[in-house]
Design a protein around this motif. Sequence first.
Motif, PDB file in Angstrom:
ATOM      1  N   TRP A 160       3.787  10.824  -6.483  1.00 44.04           N
ATOM      2  CA  TRP A 160       5.025  11.165  -7.255  1.00 44.04           C
ATOM      3  C   TRP A 160       4.360  11.570  -8.873  1.00 44.04           C
ATOM      4  O   TRP A 160       4.827  12.579  -9.176  1.00 44.04           O
ATOM      5  CB  TRP A 160       6.212  10.421  -7.245  1.00 44.04           C
ATOM      6  CG  TRP A 160       6.833  10.271  -5.935  1.00 44.04           C
ATOM      7  CD1 TRP A 160       6.973  11.159  -5.001  1.00 44.04           C
ATOM      8  CD2 TRP A 160       7.673   9.082  -5.527  1.00 44.04           C
ATOM      9  NE1 TRP A 160       7.435  10.844  -3.878  1.00 44.04           N
ATOM     10  CE2 TRP A 160       7.813   9.428  -4.116  1.00 44.04           C
ATOM     11  CE3 TRP A 160       7.881   7.965  -6.049  1.00 44.04           C
ATOM     12  CZ2 TRP A 160       8.898   8.585  -3.557  1.00 44.04           C
ATOM     13  CZ3 TRP A 160       8.823   7.199  -5.404  1.00 44.04           C
ATOM     14  CH2 TRP A 160       9.135   7.542  -4.151  1.00 44.04           C
ATOM     15  N   THR A 161       3.526  10.434  -9.247  1.00 43.61           N
ATOM     16  CA  THR A 161       3.004  10.766 -10.535  1.00 43.61           C
ATOM     17  C   THR A 161       2.155  11.975 -10.548  1.00 43.61           C
ATOM     18  O   THR A 161       1.861  12.947 -11.795  1.00 43.61           O
ATOM     19  CB  THR A 161       2.453   9.370 -11.137  1.00 43.61           C
ATOM     20  OG1 THR A 161       1.398   9.165 -10.109  1.00 43.61           O
ATOM     21  CG2 THR A 161       3.467   8.415 -11.406  1.00 43.61           C
ATOM     22  N   LYS A 162       1.252  11.928  -9.722  1.00 43.01           N
ATOM     23  CA  LYS A 162       0.356  13.074  -9.639  1.00 43.01           C
ATOM     24  C   LYS A 162       1.005  14.399  -9.606  1.00 43.01           C
ATOM     25  O   LYS A 162       0.491  15.717 -10.386  1.00 43.01           O
ATOM     26  CB  LYS A 162      -0.728  13.036  -8.266  1.00 43.01           C
ATOM     27  CG  LYS A 162      -1.613  13.988  -8.286  1.00 43.01           C
ATOM     28  CD  LYS A 162      -2.727  13.781  -6.977  1.00 43.01           C
ATOM     29  CE  LYS A 162      -3.621  14.906  -6.935  1.00 43.01           C
ATOM     30  NZ  LYS A 162      -4.291  14.736  -5.685  1.00 43.01           N
ATOM     31  N   GLU A 163       2.095  14.697  -9.030  1.00 41.96           N
ATOM     32  CA  GLU A 163       2.790  15.911  -8.805  1.00 41.96           C
ATOM     33  C   GLU A 163       3.398  16.225 -10.019  1.00 41.96           C
ATOM     34  O   GLU A 163       3.499  17.090 -10.597  1.00 41.96           O
ATOM     35  CB  GLU A 163       3.922  15.783  -7.845  1.00 41.96           C
ATOM     36  CG  GLU A 163       4.822  17.094  -7.686  1.00 41.96           C
ATOM     37  CD  GLU A 163       5.836  17.005  -6.450  1.00 41.96           C
ATOM     38  OE1 GLU A 163       6.759  17.863  -6.410  1.00 41.96           O
ATOM     39  OE2 GLU A 163       5.458  16.422  -5.440  1.00 41.96           O
ATOM     40  N   ALA A 164       4.075  14.870 -10.752  1.00 39.25           N
ATOM     41  CA  ALA A 164       4.981  15.106 -12.037  1.00 39.25           C
ATOM     42  C   ALA A 164       4.010  15.583 -13.138  1.00 39.25           C
ATOM     43  O   ALA A 164       4.157  16.011 -14.190  1.00 39.25           O
ATOM     44  CB  ALA A 164       5.688  13.729 -12.369  1.00 39.25           C
ATOM     45  N   ASN A 165       2.697  14.997 -13.125  1.00 38.15           N
ATOM     46  CA  ASN A 165       1.765  15.331 -14.123  1.00 38.15           C
ATOM     47  C   ASN A 165       0.835  16.369 -13.928  1.00 38.15           C
ATOM     48  O   ASN A 165       0.024  16.857 -14.837  1.00 38.15           O
ATOM     49  CB  ASN A 165       0.546  14.058 -14.151  1.00 38.15           C
ATOM     50  CG  ASN A 165       1.373  12.778 -14.712  1.00 38.15           C
ATOM     51  OD1 ASN A 165       2.494  12.738 -15.314  1.00 38.15           O
ATOM     52  ND2 ASN A 165       0.980  11.683 -14.341  1.00 38.15           N
ATOM     53  N   ARG A 166       1.291  17.309 -13.230  1.00 38.96           N
ATOM     54  CA  ARG A 166       0.361  18.436 -12.825  1.00 38.96           C
ATOM     55  C   ARG A 166       0.391  19.446 -13.763  1.00 38.96           C
ATOM     56  O   ARG A 166      -0.813  19.764 -14.008  1.00 38.96           O
ATOM     57  CB  ARG A 166       0.979  19.221 -11.487  1.00 38.96           C
ATOM     58  CG  ARG A 166       0.152  20.374 -10.861  1.00 38.96           C
ATOM     59  CD  ARG A 166       0.746  20.963  -9.551  1.00 38.96           C
ATOM     60  NE  ARG A 166       0.926  19.981  -8.719  1.00 38.96           N
ATOM     61  CZ  ARG A 166       1.600  19.953  -7.605  1.00 38.96           C
ATOM     62  NH1 ARG A 166       2.684  21.011  -7.537  1.00 38.96           N
ATOM     63  NH2 ARG A 166       1.559  19.123  -6.514  1.00 38.96           N
ATOM     64  N   ASN A 167       1.081  19.547 -14.736  1.00 46.26           N
ATOM     65  CA  ASN A 167       1.210  20.673 -15.742  1.00 46.26           C
ATOM     66  C   ASN A 167       0.911  19.691 -17.184  1.00 46.26           C
ATOM     67  O   ASN A 167       1.085  20.644 -18.186  1.00 46.26           O
ATOM     68  CB  ASN A 167       2.414  21.348 -15.847  1.00 46.26           C
ATOM     69  CG  ASN A 167       2.552  22.349 -14.522  1.00 46.26           C
ATOM     70  OD1 ASN A 167       1.622  22.611 -13.985  1.00 46.26           O
ATOM     71  ND2 ASN A 167       3.817  22.358 -14.210  1.00 46.26           N
ATOM     72  N   GLU A 168       0.682  18.597 -16.988  1.00 48.15           N
ATOM     73  CA  GLU A 168       0.456  17.665 -18.134  1.00 48.15           C
ATOM     74  C   GLU A 168      -1.158  17.838 -18.859  1.00 48.15           C
ATOM     75  O   GLU A 168      -2.004  18.003 -17.770  1.00 48.15           O
ATOM     76  CB  GLU A 168       0.839  16.367 -18.030  1.00 48.15           C
ATOM     77  CG  GLU A 168       2.571  16.081 -17.752  1.00 48.15           C
ATOM     78  CD  GLU A 168       3.402  16.534 -18.934  1.00 48.15           C
ATOM     79  OE1 GLU A 168       2.828  16.466 -20.180  1.00 48.15           O
ATOM     80  OE2 GLU A 168       4.376  16.849 -18.592  1.00 48.15           O
ATOM     81  N   LEU A 185       0.748  -1.198   0.020  1.00 46.09           N
ATOM     82  CA  LEU A 185      -0.178   0.008  -0.105  1.00 46.09           C
ATOM     83  C   LEU A 185       0.723   1.372  -0.070  1.00 46.09           C
ATOM     84  O   LEU A 185       0.559   2.085  -0.884  1.00 46.09           O
ATOM     85  CB  LEU A 185      -0.641  -0.115   1.219  1.00 46.09           C
ATOM     86  CG  LEU A 185      -2.058  -0.965   1.233  1.00 46.09           C
ATOM     87  CD1 LEU A 185      -2.851  -1.209   2.412  1.00 46.09           C
ATOM     88  CD2 LEU A 185      -3.064  -0.526   0.069  1.00 46.09           C
ATOM     89  N   ARG A 186       1.894   1.293   0.563  1.00 45.94           N
ATOM     90  CA  ARG A 186       2.799   2.597   0.837  1.00 45.94           C
ATOM     91  C   ARG A 186       3.595   2.597  -0.455  1.00 45.94           C
ATOM     92  O   ARG A 186       3.850   3.739  -0.958  1.00 45.94           O
ATOM     93  CB  ARG A 186       3.909   2.340   1.801  1.00 45.94           C
ATOM     94  CG  ARG A 186       4.374   3.690   2.288  1.00 45.94           C
ATOM     95  CD  ARG A 186       5.150   3.757   3.693  1.00 45.94           C
ATOM     96  NE  ARG A 186       4.157   3.594   4.770  1.00 45.94           N
ATOM     97  CZ  ARG A 186       4.260   3.712   6.067  1.00 45.94           C
ATOM     98  NH1 ARG A 186       5.645   3.867   6.352  1.00 45.94           N
ATOM     99  NH2 ARG A 186       3.339   3.587   7.222  1.00 45.94           N
ATOM    100  N   THR A 187       3.857   1.685  -1.196  1.00 43.52           N
ATOM    101  CA  THR A 187       4.377   1.731  -2.386  1.00 43.52           C
ATOM    102  C   THR A 187       3.432   2.338  -3.606  1.00 43.52           C
ATOM    103  O   THR A 187       4.038   3.099  -4.173  1.00 43.52           O
ATOM    104  CB  THR A 187       4.939   0.251  -2.910  1.00 43.52           C
ATOM    105  OG1 THR A 187       5.878  -0.324  -1.824  1.00 43.52           O
ATOM    106  CG2 THR A 187       5.554   0.092  -4.359  1.00 43.52           C
ATOM    107  N   ILE A 188       2.092   1.909  -3.372  1.00 45.19           N
ATOM    108  CA  ILE A 188       1.351   2.462  -4.245  1.00 45.19           C
ATOM    109  C   ILE A 188       1.099   3.804  -3.989  1.00 45.19           C
ATOM    110  O   ILE A 188       0.832   4.820  -4.790  1.00 45.19           O
ATOM    111  CB  ILE A 188       0.110   1.671  -4.128  1.00 45.19           C
ATOM    112  CG1 ILE A 188       0.181   0.122  -4.862  1.00 45.19           C
ATOM    113  CG2 ILE A 188      -1.040   2.320  -4.890  1.00 45.19           C
ATOM    114  CD1 ILE A 188      -0.932  -0.611  -4.745  1.00 45.19           C
ATOM    115  N   ASP A 189       1.126   4.150  -2.739  1.00 42.67           N
ATOM    116  CA  ASP A 189       1.063   5.380  -2.230  1.00 42.67           C
ATOM    117  C   ASP A 189       2.144   6.611  -2.817  1.00 42.67           C
ATOM    118  O   ASP A 189       1.848   7.622  -3.352  1.00 42.67           O
ATOM    119  CB  ASP A 189       1.028   5.751  -0.689  1.00 42.67           C
ATOM    120  CG  ASP A 189      -0.205   5.354  -0.145  1.00 42.67           C
ATOM    121  OD1 ASP A 189      -0.992   5.209  -0.743  1.00 42.67           O
ATOM    122  OD2 ASP A 189      -0.248   5.254   1.408  1.00 42.67           O
TER     123      ASP A 189
END
Length: 357
Positions: free
Chosen positions: A196-204, A187-191
Amino acid sequence: MCRFLIFKGKQPIRLSHLLTRPAHSIINQSFDSRLRLDRRRPMNGDGFGVAYYPLDSELSEDGPCLFKAITPAWNNQNLSTLAEKTKSDLVFAHVRASTYGVLSETNCHPFTYHSLCFMHNGGISNFKGIKRRLLNHINDEYLNFIQGSTDSECAFALFLDTLDKLGYDPRKQDGDFGNVALRKAMLRTIDYIRDWTKEANRNEVHVEPSLLNFAVTDGSTVIVSRYITSKTDEAASLHFSCGSSFVETSPGEYRVERLDRNQDVIMVASEPLTFERGDWTAVPTNSILTIKKQTILLHPIIDEYYQEDPLYLRSSTLAESKGLMGSIPLAKAVEKNVPPLEREGRTRPPTAVAHIA
């Protein structure tokens, strides 16, 4: 995309009964996927792997046996010979259609680390955007463990690092970390990947979600996730089956027998191995399946992508477009009838759907 299969039994099974003999075995699925809903990419020919735990305890001290190759699974004579001559009570098998990383044995699943074994079906959204952050996060031991170039192996390294930071040494020779520890690390790995992907994709502008069907075992407990970073899309398909035995009724034709209430045989698969509707149950999207001894537990993953409405129908369009939906007309009852349960940390307490008498 990829397909994987897990077998856990009270008695060992010959690998050929899982890998080669059934008409819809995981090897046959790699070139003849009659249950796949999307037919645009019917081949999984970018290598394969099988990990199995030896019956001799002395031989299994430092993890499973592992056989991987980059040749198409259906055309590998060594695999056919091995499968006919080998028995195990815990098997992880994987056929690959590459989405990230070159064609090489180091990129083939499953991946192993001492007693632990891991595989993945799906893909991490914008992995290039989070790869540096992921690698900087993990300790050198797990960074140096990575040999290939896939997002999947990096996810396994992150899982190992997470398990370590939770206070469990992944180098433990005898495995047996327990279902709570392995599930918490999963669960923590998925977290981490989700955040991280949500932050990286913020401006996509147009970003596809991550598809994280992870499977891990320590040789005793098995933990499998079916997860997507979307509140409206279906995750890659995942099914389980359990019964008293998995038997061949005629050449190439198999079925799951239920002669009593004992769950002596448990299988988890991206795509069902039999064509019998009653043999398989769909795992709910965004949930964790745990095999503890011969008991199956289901935990919903409660985060921003969790659907509280049990009747909400997610769209399968994305998963179908990637060739990640393999199914017969399976009943959705398990998704509709998971009862309201008390929250336990980030997940609700498990629903026991199968148990030993």
